[in-house]
Structures are given as structure tokens and as C-alpha cells.
Design a protein around this motif. Structure first.
Motif, PDB file in Angstrom:
ATOM      1  N   PRO A 144       6.826   0.890  -4.191  1.00  0.00           N
ATOM      2  CA  PRO A 144       5.670   1.632  -4.299  1.00  0.00           C
ATOM      3  C   PRO A 144       5.401   2.766  -3.017  1.00  0.00           C
ATOM      4  O   PRO A 144       4.608   3.484  -3.041  1.00  0.00           O
ATOM      5  N   ARG A 145       6.349   2.512  -2.056  1.00  0.00           N
ATOM      6  CA  ARG A 145       6.645   3.549  -0.996  1.00  0.00           C
ATOM      7  C   ARG A 145       7.208   4.878  -1.350  1.00  0.00           C
ATOM      8  O   ARG A 145       7.012   5.773  -0.831  1.00  0.00           O
ATOM      9  N   VAL A 146       7.457   4.964  -2.742  1.00  0.00           N
ATOM     10  CA  VAL A 146       8.294   6.081  -3.318  1.00  0.00           C
ATOM     11  C   VAL A 146       7.347   7.102  -4.079  1.00  0.00           C
ATOM     12  O   VAL A 146       7.295   7.115  -5.295  1.00  0.00           O
ATOM     13  N   VAL A 147       6.230   7.457  -3.346  1.00  0.00           N
ATOM     14  CA  VAL A 147       5.223   8.149  -4.064  1.00  0.00           C
ATOM     15  C   VAL A 147       5.919   9.710  -4.048  1.00  0.00           C
ATOM     16  O   VAL A 147       6.554  10.019  -3.581  1.00  0.00           O
ATOM     17  N   ASP A 148       5.205  10.423  -5.092  1.00  0.00           N
ATOM     18  CA  ASP A 148       5.532  11.804  -5.280  1.00  0.00           C
ATOM     19  C   ASP A 148       5.353  12.594  -4.006  1.00  0.00           C
ATOM     20  O   ASP A 148       4.448  12.442  -3.228  1.00  0.00           O
ATOM     21  N   GLY A 149       6.452  13.314  -3.625  1.00  0.00           N
ATOM     22  CA  GLY A 149       6.156  14.138  -2.273  1.00  0.00           C
ATOM     23  C   GLY A 149       6.987  13.476  -1.290  1.00  0.00           C
ATOM     24  O   GLY A 149       7.125  14.069  -0.207  1.00  0.00           O
ATOM     25  N   ALA A 209       0.811  -1.128  -0.114  1.00  0.00           N
ATOM     26  CA  ALA A 209      -0.065   0.050   0.042  1.00  0.00           C
ATOM     27  C   ALA A 209       0.829   1.235   0.141  1.00  0.00           C
ATOM     28  O   ALA A 209       1.955   1.197   0.669  1.00  0.00           O
ATOM     29  N   ALA A 210       0.578   2.120  -0.807  1.00  0.00           N
ATOM     30  CA  ALA A 210       1.318   3.361  -0.888  1.00  0.00           C
ATOM     31  C   ALA A 210       1.008   4.090   0.382  1.00  0.00           C
ATOM     32  O   ALA A 210      -0.098   4.448   0.550  1.00  0.00           O
ATOM     33  N   PRO A 211       2.051   4.863   0.811  1.00  0.00           N
ATOM     34  CA  PRO A 211       1.885   5.813   2.246  1.00  0.00           C
ATOM     35  C   PRO A 211       1.148   7.092   1.762  1.00  0.00           C
ATOM     36  O   PRO A 211       1.341   7.478   0.662  1.00  0.00           O
ATOM     37  N   GLU A 212       0.632   7.780   2.640  1.00  0.00           N
ATOM     38  CA  GLU A 212       0.144   9.027   2.494  1.00  0.00           C
ATOM     39  C   GLU A 212       1.291   9.908   2.695  1.00  0.00           C
ATOM     40  O   GLU A 212       2.252   9.728   3.366  1.00  0.00           O
ATOM     41  N   VAL A 219       8.948  -8.513   1.491  1.00  0.00           N
ATOM     42  CA  VAL A 219       7.873  -8.422   2.289  1.00  0.00           C
ATOM     43  C   VAL A 219       8.099  -9.226   3.622  1.00  0.00           C
ATOM     44  O   VAL A 219       8.760 -10.133   3.500  1.00  0.00           O
ATOM     45  N   ARG A 220       8.191  -8.311   4.655  1.00  0.00           N
ATOM     46  CA  ARG A 220       8.565  -8.694   5.908  1.00  0.00           C
ATOM     47  C   ARG A 220       7.305  -9.201   6.983  1.00  0.00           C
ATOM     48  O   ARG A 220       6.353  -8.379   6.820  1.00  0.00           O
ATOM     49  N   PRO A 221       7.479 -10.253   7.795  1.00  0.00           N
ATOM     50  CA  PRO A 221       6.338 -10.619   8.965  1.00  0.00           C
ATOM     51  C   PRO A 221       6.254  -8.762   9.504  1.00  0.00           C
ATOM     52  O   PRO A 221       7.171  -8.171   9.812  1.00  0.00           O
ATOM     53  N   GLY A 222       5.103  -8.698   9.674  1.00  0.00           N
ATOM     54  CA  GLY A 222       4.912  -7.496  10.599  1.00  0.00           C
ATOM     55  C   GLY A 222       4.552  -6.427   9.568  1.00  0.00           C
ATOM     56  O   GLY A 222       4.111  -5.157  10.105  1.00  0.00           O
ATOM     57  N   ASP A 223       4.816  -6.489   8.328  1.00  0.00           N
ATOM     58  CA  ASP A 223       4.497  -5.364   7.149  1.00  0.00           C
ATOM     59  C   ASP A 223       3.001  -5.217   7.241  1.00  0.00           C
ATOM     60  O   ASP A 223       2.065  -6.393   7.670  1.00  0.00           O
ATOM     61  N   PRO A 224       2.415  -4.002   7.229  1.00  0.00           N
ATOM     62  CA  PRO A 224       1.007  -3.768   7.240  1.00  0.00           C
ATOM     63  C   PRO A 224       0.266  -4.965   6.380  1.00  0.00           C
ATOM     64  O   PRO A 224       0.667  -4.612   4.872  1.00  0.00           O
ATOM     65  N   CYS A 225      -0.807  -5.261   6.778  1.00  0.00           N
ATOM     66  CA  CYS A 225      -1.801  -5.971   5.483  1.00  0.00           C
ATOM     67  C   CYS A 225      -2.245  -5.004   4.571  1.00  0.00           C
ATOM     68  O   CYS A 225      -2.952  -4.069   5.082  1.00  0.00           O
ATOM     69  N   PRO A 226      -2.219  -5.302   3.181  1.00  0.00           N
ATOM     70  CA  PRO A 226      -2.510  -4.303   2.069  1.00  0.00           C
ATOM     71  C   PRO A 226      -4.069  -3.999   2.252  1.00  0.00           C
ATOM     72  O   PRO A 226      -4.634  -3.084   2.101  1.00  0.00           O
ATOM     73  N   SER A 227      -4.806  -4.918   3.171  1.00  0.00           N
ATOM     74  CA  SER A 227      -6.342  -4.509   3.161  1.00  0.00           C
ATOM     75  C   SER A 227      -6.867  -4.101   4.381  1.00  0.00           C
ATOM     76  O   SER A 227      -7.788  -3.444   4.280  1.00  0.00           O
ATOM     77  N   CYS A 228      -6.099  -4.249   5.563  1.00  0.00           N
ATOM     78  CA  CYS A 228      -6.667  -3.878   6.853  1.00  0.00           C
ATOM     79  C   CYS A 228      -5.652  -3.237   7.704  1.00  0.00           C
ATOM     80  O   CYS A 228      -5.815  -2.674   8.652  1.00  0.00           O
ATOM     81  N   GLY A 229      -4.253  -3.289   7.247  1.00  0.00           N
ATOM     82  CA  GLY A 229      -3.114  -2.610   8.038  1.00  0.00           C
ATOM     83  C   GLY A 229      -2.551  -3.665   9.049  1.00  0.00           C
ATOM     84  O   GLY A 229      -1.537  -3.032   9.743  1.00  0.00           O
ATOM     85  N   THR A 230      -3.080  -4.655   9.509  1.00  0.00           N
ATOM     86  CA  THR A 230      -2.648  -5.319  10.593  1.00  0.00           C
ATOM     87  C   THR A 230      -1.313  -5.725  10.124  1.00  0.00           C
ATOM     88  O   THR A 230      -1.023  -6.341   8.959  1.00  0.00           O
TER      89      THR A 230
END
Ligand code: ATP
Ligand code: MG
Length: 594
Positions: A371-376, A241-244, A410-421
Motif C-alpha cells: 500500500p505504500r507504493v501509491v501512484d506518484g 495507511a497509504a502515504p501522501e 508489520v514492525r513495532p514502531g510502525d504508525p498506527c493506522p488510526s492515529c499515527g502513534t
């Protein structure tokens, strides 16, 4: 007819074969199920063939139950259809190729999309003919780079492959669901512990794609699952998931800093905390997650052309070879070597940064970012000069990437793309793969039918595979102990392994005679029997073999016959009980039929 150990084509081995590392491979060879011919190429011996056929039968029954029709294509195929879809080239070294006497090109089918598509094109022309699902259980050939674990990853192996043909997306969804349900029944019946995970969708047209992974600690596939929601995916298919973006507008201008001796991310982070403390994007001390490392590799395309690819990956993560491989498929990934650096002098080894990369840059090298490298977002990266890093480099403002790539681990503990857990990671073996192929093959081979209004429409396909021979290995992998195999009842090469323990027919006529009678009666009752009627073989050897071979119910006819009883042993639990001879058949039938 009972299989008789006195004549069965079988030699059990006490020692593990030297090349076998995983238990299923060791035991299948030692217990006389398979035998190696060449790396990744195995012979099915009589016992093994029985097991393979039972797996095939389960798959066949469930495919027939959803109305799929079985056919059989040749394994030896001409080049032309594969040329038309581009796969003659795309498959690269993975396909076995050969020539006939007239120098015509052939291949041994690694998978049969082209054949199925052409068969339907050959025979059908109207929407009224659809939907149709066709399947085969057939030998496939792939020159795998790393054949592994006996029949788990073979170069010749048995696959059930099916294809659905529909006039529209709604039809495809329905065919897909039917197959998915059939697969659930197949893998339940095969006794697997499995998970259904999201998988990589094909490059063209395909949308839904799921794999059935048998859970196994030594599996080649890694998947993640969410402990909170239903999300589960092969790591190859995880979409980060791309960060804000928070501080894009207020970010200071980019500036170069001298960072000699900061060749690693850890030393770079230390230097940043000395040089520019308190200026990280999040206000806290500089961390590896604030750095962007540049990784460059060489892609080798199927036609042999080589293309450098640079990637911008958060500094705290490594590139995951499998994720990268899946993204660039059918190209192969090779290391970027000294001579490659020499050919691209704008790349400063150890200090490459985004400003020297991208198709619009001086190097002209394709540059894809995580994907974490979004504009800004604001980063520290190589400054394209020895001993220099650029700080406050803002994506979209200071550099422009050519696109996004899901290549970081991808590492254990990374946020779930659908709920963030936080995600959990585990391993598995790919047993089945279902996916919505779309129109890729129908378009390439021009498979169209007339629709209701008389217009030509491209047929929409689904593709569904089960690793049939792999299933045998996988079941063995999940069902064994230190003594040998432990087949589930519906896979076992026989229902009952009947051991006659007398020395020979002259000295123990009653033992052998009773064993023969019981065998006949059990068979008359519909059970299959493996009868150990070998003479002059010690009881110890016979017991060891029965444990190694792994039929779930072992019957011992021996000394206790003097008391009118035989012994029934449960191979899995080790439990034994004595049963009067007269009741043996009824007892065994009840036990086997459960
Ligand atoms: P893998 O990722 O394990 O190489 P794949 O994705 O290439 O497999 P598919 O083309 O999807 O395989 O084939 C369908 C099924 O065939 C797989 O799910 C797997 O169970 C089985 N299979 C694939 N390759 C092999 C092999 N070399 N040996 C045995 N079974 C295989
Ligand atoms: Mg697959």
C-alpha cells in the motif's frame, strides 16, 4: 461422588513426555489429564474430562443467556453441501475425507456453516422466524499442517460454534454485539488475560471481524496495539495507511544504472549513494526504504492450478508469510523455484523489476504492490537485466500494478493506522473469533425468507467460534508453576484435594476415617472432592501428586490429627494453616465459595 485416588484411572508421570515442548502440554500429560493417541489426537482422561466439561458449561451458560439455542450436528457429513459452497475444494488437504461402502464422498466437519444454513432453510421461511442464533459444542476435525502443543492445536478438537440469522444488517449488528458481550463474559469467567483485536474479514460479504486472543509469549498469533488509541489488530489484518505523495510531478525520468555486485539491498543503497548521490525522493542519503524489491512466489489454488504472483515491497521489509497467507487464502504459497524461473525467461533472478511485471506486461505475471507504493511515489528497483537497477521509477507513470497486497511485515514502531502513534507488538493464542459472515453461505445454499412485503430476502449471517479444548490448554499455559498446574477455582477438576497421609488403614485408622468423614461432609455441603486414599503410598509422593494435579485447595489429614487439627494449603500461594477438625468443613466451604 468423590473421586478416589485409590481407584481413579490415573498415572502421574515424573518426566516430561519427549514430544511436549510447552508447559501446558507437558503438565496436562504428566498430571494425567490427557494422553496422546496420535499427533494432534488426544484422549481425555477422567480428570481432563472434568475440566473440559467445566469449560463447556461456562460457554453453554453464556450462550444460553443471550438466547442462543443448542443443537448438535453430526461430525460425519456428506460432500454435497460443501460442494455447493465451494469448500469441498477450498479446504484442500486440511479436511479429512472418507468414502462409504457405496463410494459416496464424506468429510469430517472442520466447521459447520453449511449445516447451520441448511437447517434454518429447512425449517424457517419467514422474517417472523428471525432473528435466531443456534450453537453447538462439538468435535471438529482438521488435518492441520502443524499440530502443536498437545490440545492447543489439535487435529480433533472441541469447538463451540454459533451462527446468527437476521433479516437485515441492523439485526446482524445486534446479534454480533450480543455474541461479543457473551464472549467477554466467557473469557472473563475462564480467567484469561486477553485482548480483542481486529481480524481478517472473510473474502465475501463479511465486514466486522474480531478475535479474542489470550496473551501468551509463545502464542502463534502476533498482534499489534496502539499505546495511544484503542486500535488493536492481528498482524494479518493490519491495513497500512497509504502515504501522501509529494514529488510526483517533479520526478525526473526513469533511468537505468549499472549496479554490478549489488545483490543485496544494503549493497544497492551503498552503490546509489556513490552513483547518484543527493537525488533520493526525500533529499537525504539513499536508504533501503527508497528501494522496491520484487518478490515472486507460486500460488497453488485449491483445484491444484499454479499461478505465479509477484509483489513489490519496500526494500527494508520482508514478506510476512502469515500476512501473505491470509491474503491469498484459500490458495497456498510455495517457493518460486529454478524451474519456474526457467518457465518465465523474462524474469531475471535478482534483478526483477516492476516494468517486466503485471498482467499488461510481457511476462503477464500478476503484480501486486504494498500500500505504500501509491501512484506518484518514486522508487529504485530491479532493471530486468543482470547487474542493472532502474532509478526514479514512478508508480503509475513507469509501471502499473494489478492491485495492492498487505503482505509486508508489520514492525513495532510502525504508525498506527488510526492515529499515527508507534505500534507495539505482542503475541497471543486465538481463543475465539466472531465475524459478520454476511450472505456468503445463505446465497450459496439459497437461504431466503419472505419479508414483510412478501418479497424473498437473503438471510444475513454471523459466525462465532470458541476453542473449547484449546481453552483447557490455554488456561493451563497461564496457570502453572515449576511444581505443576494451578487451576482457577471455577475450572478445577475438584474443589478440594484431600490427602490422607497415614501408611494404611490398619496403622492409621483415625487418619483414613477422618478423611472419609470430611469427604462426606464436604460433599454434603456441595463441594467436589478428590480424595487421596491410597494406602502404602508415601506422603512425599502424595504431596507431589497434589501439586502436579493443581486443585487450588489441598487439605492434609495426617499426624497433626493427634492435636485435633488438619492442614489447609493454598496451592497457588503455598500458604498453610492449621484448622481444628471440627471447623474444617465450614472453613473450606467459606474458602471455596469465596
Ligand atoms: P487458527 O488461526 O488458530 O488456525 P482458525 O482461525 O482456523 O484458527 P476458526 O475457524 O476461527 O479457527 O475456529 C474457531 C476457534 O476454534 C478458534 O478461535 C480456535 O480457538 C479454535 N481452533 C481452531 N483450530 C483449532 C485447532 N486445530 N485445535 C484447537 N482449537 C482450534
Ligand atoms: Mg479464526
Amino acid at each position: 461422588m468423590a473421586m478416589r485416588m485409590s481407584s481413579l484411572f490415573l498415572r502421574t508421570l515424573r518426566e516430561n513426555p519427549a514430544d511436549a515442548e510447552v508447559p501446558s502440554h507437558q503438565l496436562l500429560v504428566r498430571a494425567g489429564y490427557i494422553r496422546r493417541v496420535s499427533p494432534g489426537i488426544y484422549t481425555w482422561l477422567p480428570l481432563g474430562l472434568k475440566v473440559l466439561r467445566r469449560v463447556e458449561e461456562i460457554v453453554r451458560e453464556e450462550m444460553d443467556a443471550i438466547g442462543a439455542q443448542e443443537l448438535l450436528f453430526p461430525a460425519l457429513l456428506p460432500r454435497e453441501p460443501y460442494e455447493a459452497t465451494g469448500r469441498w475444494t477450498e479446504y484442500g488437504p486440511n479436511v479429512f475425507r472418507l468414502k462409504d461402502r457405496k463410494e459416496g464422498d464424506y468429510l469430517l466437519g472442520p466447521t459447520h456453516e453449511e449445516m447451520f444454513t441448511l437447517a434454518v432453510k429447512d425449517m424457517y421461511s419467514s422474517y417472523k422466524d428471525l432473528p435466531v442464533s443456534l450453537y453447538q459444542i462439538q468435535t471438529k476435525y482438521r488435518d492441520e499442517a502443524r499440530p502443536r502443543a498437545g490440545i492447543l492445536r489439535g487435529r480433533e478438537f472441541v469447538m463451540k460454534d454459533s451462527y446468527s440469522f437476521d433479516i437485515d444488517e441492523a439485526g446482524l449488528d445486534k446479534s454480533y454485539q450480543l455474541h461479543r458481550d457473551a464472549y467477554v463474559r466467557i473469557f472473563d469467567r475462564l480467567g484469561f488475560h486477553y485482548v480483542i483485536v481486529q481480524a481478517m474479514a472473510g473474502a465475501m460479504g463479511g465486514s466486522k471481524s474480531e478475535e479474542f486472543l489470550a496473551t501468551a509469549d509463545n502464542g502463534e498469533d502476533t498482534y499489534v496495539r496502539c499505546p495511544n488509541c484503542a486500535y488493536a489488530a492481528n498482524v494479518e489484518a493490519v491495513q497500512v495507511a497509504a502515504p501522501e505523495v509529494t514529488d510526483a510531478a517533479t520526478a525526473p525520468p526513469a533511468h537505468d544504472e549499472a549496479t554490478p555486485d549489488a545483490a543485496t539491498i544494503a549493497t544497492l543503497v551503498d552503490r546509489l549513494n556513490e552513483l547518484v548521490p543527493g537525488t533520493s525522493p526525500h533529499g537525504g542519503p539513499w536508504a533501503a526504504t527508497d528501494t522496491l524489491k520484487t518478490v515472486v512466489v507460486m500460488l497453488v489454488h485449491p483445484d491444484g492450478t499454479r499461478e505465479p504472483l509477484a509483489m513489490g515491497i519496500p526494500g527494508d521489509r520482508e514478506v510476512d508469510e502469515k500476512r501473505l497467507g491470509a491474503q491469498v487464502d484459500p490458495a497456498r504459497v510455495e517457493a518460486f523455484e529454478e524451474k519456474d524461473f526457467a518457465a518465465y525467461p523474462t524474469l531475471v533472478k535478482g534483478y526483477m523489476g516492476p516494468r517486466a511485471l503485471g498482467s499488461a506486461s510481457a511476462s503477464g505475471i500478476r503484480f501486486l504492490v504494498d500500500p505504500r507504493v501509491v501512484d506518484g511515489t518514486r522508487w529504485v528497483a530491479g532493471g530486468n537485466a543482470p547487474g542493472v537497477h532502474t532509478v526514479d521509477l514512478v508508480a503509475g507513470r513507469d509501471f502499473v500494478a494489478d492491485g495492492v497486497i498487505e503482505a509486508a511485515e508489520v514492525r513495532p514502531g510502525d504508525p498506527c493506522p488510526s492515529c499515527g502513534t508507534g505500534l507495539e507488538a505482542a503475541r497471543g493464542i486465538e481463543m475465539g473469533h466472531i465475524f459478520q459472515l454476511g450472505t456468503k453461505y445463505a446465497e450459496a445454499l439459497d437461504l431466503k425468507v419472505l419479508d414483510e412485503s412478501g418479497k424473498l430476502r437473503t438471510v444475513i449471517m454471523g459466525s462465532y467460534g470458541v476453542g473449547v479444548s484449546r481453552a483447557v490448554a490455554c488456561i493451563a499455559e497461564g496457570n502453572h508453576d515449576e511444581l505443576g498446574l494451578l487451576w482457577p477455582r471455577n475450572i478445577s477438576p475438584a474443589d478440594v484435594h484431600l490427602v490422607a497421609t497415614g501408611k494404611d488403614r490398619t496403622r492409621a485408622p483415625q487418619v483414613f476415617e477422618t478423611a472419609e468423614v470430611l469427604t462426606r461432609e464436604l460433599e454434603a455441603a456441595g463441594l467436589t472432592v478428590l480424595l487421596d486414599d491410597r494406602e502404602k503410598v508415601s506422603p512425599g509422593v502424595k504431596f507431589k501428586d497434589s501439586e502436579l494435579i493443581g486443585v487450588p485447595t489441598i487439605v492434609v489429614v495426617g499426624k497433626s490429627l493427634e492435636n485435633g487439627v488438619i492442614e489447609i494449603k493454598d496451592r497457588r500461594s503455598g500458604e498453610r494453616r492449621e484448622v481444628p477438625v471440627a471447623e474444617a468443613v465450614a472453613e473450606l466451604v467459606a474458602e471455596v465459595r469465596g
